[in-house]
Design an enzyme around this catalytic site. Structure first.
Site, PDB file in Angstrom:
ATOM      1  CB  SER A 133      -0.871  -0.039   1.263  1.00  0.00           C
ATOM      2  OG  SER A 133      -1.643   1.131   1.400  1.00  0.00           O
ATOM      3  CE  LYS A 159      -4.731   0.150   0.281  1.00  0.00           C
ATOM      4  NZ  LYS A 159      -5.495  -0.621   1.293  1.00  0.00           N
ATOM      5  CG  LEU A 160      -1.131   3.875  -6.825  1.00  0.00           C
ATOM      6  CD1 LEU A 160      -1.233   4.755  -8.082  1.00  0.00           C
ATOM      7  CD2 LEU A 160       0.303   3.871  -6.303  1.00  0.00           C
ATOM      8  CE  LYS A 161      -3.906   3.723   2.294  1.00  0.00           C
ATOM      9  NZ  LYS A 161      -5.185   3.308   2.899  1.00  0.00           N
ATOM     10  CG  ASP A 186      -7.743   2.436   0.573  1.00  0.00           C
ATOM     11  OD1 ASP A 186      -8.914   2.884   0.649  1.00  0.00           O
ATOM     12  OD2 ASP A 186      -7.156   1.898   1.548  1.00  0.00           O
ATOM     13  CG  ASN A 188      -8.181   5.187   3.557  1.00  0.00           C
ATOM     14  OD1 ASN A 188      -7.110   5.184   2.973  1.00  0.00           O
ATOM     15  ND2 ASN A 188      -8.574   4.178   4.326  1.00  0.00           N
ATOM     16  CD  GLU A 211      -8.975  -0.677   0.451  1.00  0.00           C
ATOM     17  OE1 GLU A 211      -8.053  -0.998  -0.333  1.00  0.00           O
ATOM     18  OE2 GLU A 211      -8.859  -0.757   1.681  1.00  0.00           O
ATOM     19  CG  ASP A 236     -10.755  -0.779   4.744  1.00  0.00           C
ATOM     20  OD1 ASP A 236     -11.153  -1.214   5.832  1.00  0.00           O
ATOM     21  OD2 ASP A 236      -9.618  -0.275   4.615  1.00  0.00           O
ATOM     22  CE  LYS A 260      -7.587  -2.205   6.628  1.00  0.00           C
ATOM     23  NZ  LYS A 260      -7.788  -0.748   6.629  1.00  0.00           N
ATOM     24  N   GLY A 288      -4.500  -4.407   5.959  1.00  0.00           N
ATOM     25  CA  GLY A 288      -3.470  -4.201   6.972  1.00  0.00           C
ATOM     26  C   GLY A 288      -3.643  -2.852   7.635  1.00  0.00           C
TER      27      GLY A 288
HETATM   28  O1  OSB Z   1      -7.285   1.791   4.495  1.00  0.00           O
HETATM   29  O2  OSB Z   1      -6.140   0.023   4.279  1.00  0.00           O
HETATM   30  C1  OSB Z   1      -6.302   1.127   4.810  1.00  0.00           C
HETATM   31  C2  OSB Z   1      -3.342   1.841   7.117  1.00  0.00           C
HETATM   32  C3  OSB Z   1      -3.969   2.513   8.137  1.00  0.00           C
HETATM   33  C4  OSB Z   1      -5.311   2.764   8.055  1.00  0.00           C
HETATM   34  C5  OSB Z   1      -6.038   2.339   6.932  1.00  0.00           C
HETATM   35  C6  OSB Z   1      -5.432   1.639   5.911  1.00  0.00           C
HETATM   36  C7  OSB Z   1      -4.047   1.415   5.994  1.00  0.00           C
HETATM   37  C8  OSB Z   1      -3.283   0.751   4.933  1.00  0.00           C
HETATM   38  C9  OSB Z   1      -2.061   0.036   5.378  1.00  0.00           C
HETATM   39  O3  OSB Z   1      -3.568   0.825   3.760  1.00  0.00           O
HETATM   40  C10 OSB Z   1      -1.758  -1.183   4.614  1.00  0.00           C
HETATM   41  C11 OSB Z   1      -0.675  -2.009   5.271  1.00  0.00           C
HETATM   42  O4  OSB Z   1      -0.757  -2.314   6.492  1.00  0.00           O
HETATM   43  O5  OSB Z   1       0.265  -2.380   4.569  1.00  0.00           O
HETATM   44 MG    MG Z   2      -8.475   0.757   3.052  1.00  0.00          MG
END
Ligand code: OSB
Ligand code: MG
Length: 373
Positions: A133, A159-161, A186, A188, A211, A236, A260, A288
């Site tokens: 990520s 995976k790109l935020k 992702d 969020n 995501e 998520d 998760k 994660g």
């Molecule tokens: O949205 O997946 C998420 C980390 C903290 C809070 C939310 C997220 C994440 C990650 C981390 O994307 C992924 C990793 O643990 O490698």
């Molecule tokens: Mg996520």
């Protein structure tokens, strides 16, 4: 299993590089561990709550208080992991706090009988394919450098935020540079229903999925968005329970699920989400929360389940920490090995953990309690 006491331990551990999402920039992690002392074995749980309530309503100080004041007093005198759901049910929410206790109890229980987490959950793989990520960066060249490094290390997908202002351009740049890699994004919860046409601009890049584009509560919005995009939707934050997963799938709000255990109250509920998804023919993958080696060991066990058919966010230790609290997890030929020893199958390095410890509290459990307080 009878427990004599529980240690609540807080550490601070620096990340190898800042991890920027639409909701925070993290440069270190404050991690709460739950250590339960059983008759035959001790067990470790890692709480995935972060410092501030920016990913979900939980945060690490709050989780510690909930565990101490509301969960530990409800532990049955003779405890097993499956008994915790009903014992903790009167406490609303606080899934991450509950999950940390369950993880520790299950670890102690399994160590006592010599069974691994993966065997208990029903894992079918001894190695799993995994992704990374990648946080939001200051520039596209910086992003391309990071992605180049991760692909060279052997990660199976990227995976790109994303967030408004950092979405189509970085996705296009990564696609153009690296071609046909497995690529997903992702958000969020950073978008609204009004962004539908903008998000459709991601469609040409053939992402595995987007995501959690919309807020956690907005299942209907995700269903509407899913029918407007060719890019699949993965949820998520919205998937807080097996019930929520079943509802989301029935509504057509997603066609992939990120699981998760911390977000859903533990590995037993995570396993139920896996089963619901499999029954719907929907792939799941292990998410994660930048866990240390202890949390990562359990995530790898989950990633070994038959329905986890997409690479997880379960990267090697050195993607997160230069010094992990266990022996480092490594990526070998693009795969991570699922621990096979009893319980989590890994031990904390106590000298490392002690050096990172900021506070430690021991809660003695009265042996006469009924657990129904
Ligand atoms: O949205 O997946 C998420 C980390 C903290 C809070 C939310 C997220 C994440 C990650 C981390 O994307 C992924 C990793 O643990 O490698
Ligand atoms: Mg996520």
């Amino acid at each position: 299993m009878r427990l004599s006491g529980v240690e609540l331990r807080r550490i601070r551990i620096p990340l190898v590089s800042p991890f920027r999402t639409s909701f925070a920039t993290e440069t270190e992690r404050e991690v709460l561990f739950v250590r339960v002392l059983g008759e035959d074995a001790e067990g470790w749980g890692e709480c995935v709550a972060i410092t501030e309530p920016l990913y979900s309503p939980e945060y690490v100080d709050g989780a510690e208080q909930v565990i101490r004041d509301f969960l530990l007093p409800r532990l049955p005198a003779d405890v097993t992991a499956p008994a915790l759901g009903p014992a903790f049910a009167p406490v609303k929410g606080h899934a991450m706090a509950k999950a940390a206790v369950e993880m520790a109890v299950l670890d102690a229980e399994l160590r006592g009988v010599g069974m691994s987490y993966a065997a208990y959950l029903g894992g079918i793989r001894d190695r799993v394919s995994t992704g990374v990520s990648v946080g939001i960066m200051d520039s596209i060249p910086e992003l391309l450098d990071h992605v180049t490094g991760y692909l060279a290390e052997g990660y199976a997908r990227i995976k790109l935020k994303i967030q408004p202002g950092w979405d189509v351009d970085p996705v296009r740049a990564v696609r153009e540079r690296f071609g046909d890699i497995l690529l997903q994004v992702d958000a969020n919860t950073a978008y609204t229903r009004a962004d539908t046409r903008h998000l459709a601009d991601l469609d040409p890049f053939e992402l595995l999925f987007i995501e959690q584009p919309l807020p956690e509560e907005d299942l209907l919005g995700h269903a509407t968005l899913a029918s407007a995009l060719t890019t699949p939707i993965c949820l998520d934050e919205s998937i807080v329970s097996a019930q929520a997963a079943a509802d989301a799938l029935s509504l057509g709000a997603c066609s992939v699920i990120n699981v998760k255990a911390g977000r859903v109250g533990g590995y037993l509920e995570a396993r139920r989400i896996h089963d619901v998804s499999m029954a719907h023919g929907v792939p799941v993958w292990c998410g994660g929360m930048l866990e240390t080696g202890l949390g990562r060991a359990a995530n790898l066990a989950f990633a070994a389940l038959p329905g986890c058919t997409l690479p997880g966010d379960v990267s090697a230790s050195d993607r997160y920490y230069s010094q992990d609290v266990t022996e480092p997890f490594r990526l070998v030929d693009g795969l991570m090995t699922v621990p096979s020893g009893p319980g989590l199958g890994v031990e904390p390095l106590m000298d490392v953990l002690d050096a990172m410890t900021e506070s430690k509290r021991f809660v003695r459990l009265p042996q006469s309690r009924t657990g129904s307080s």
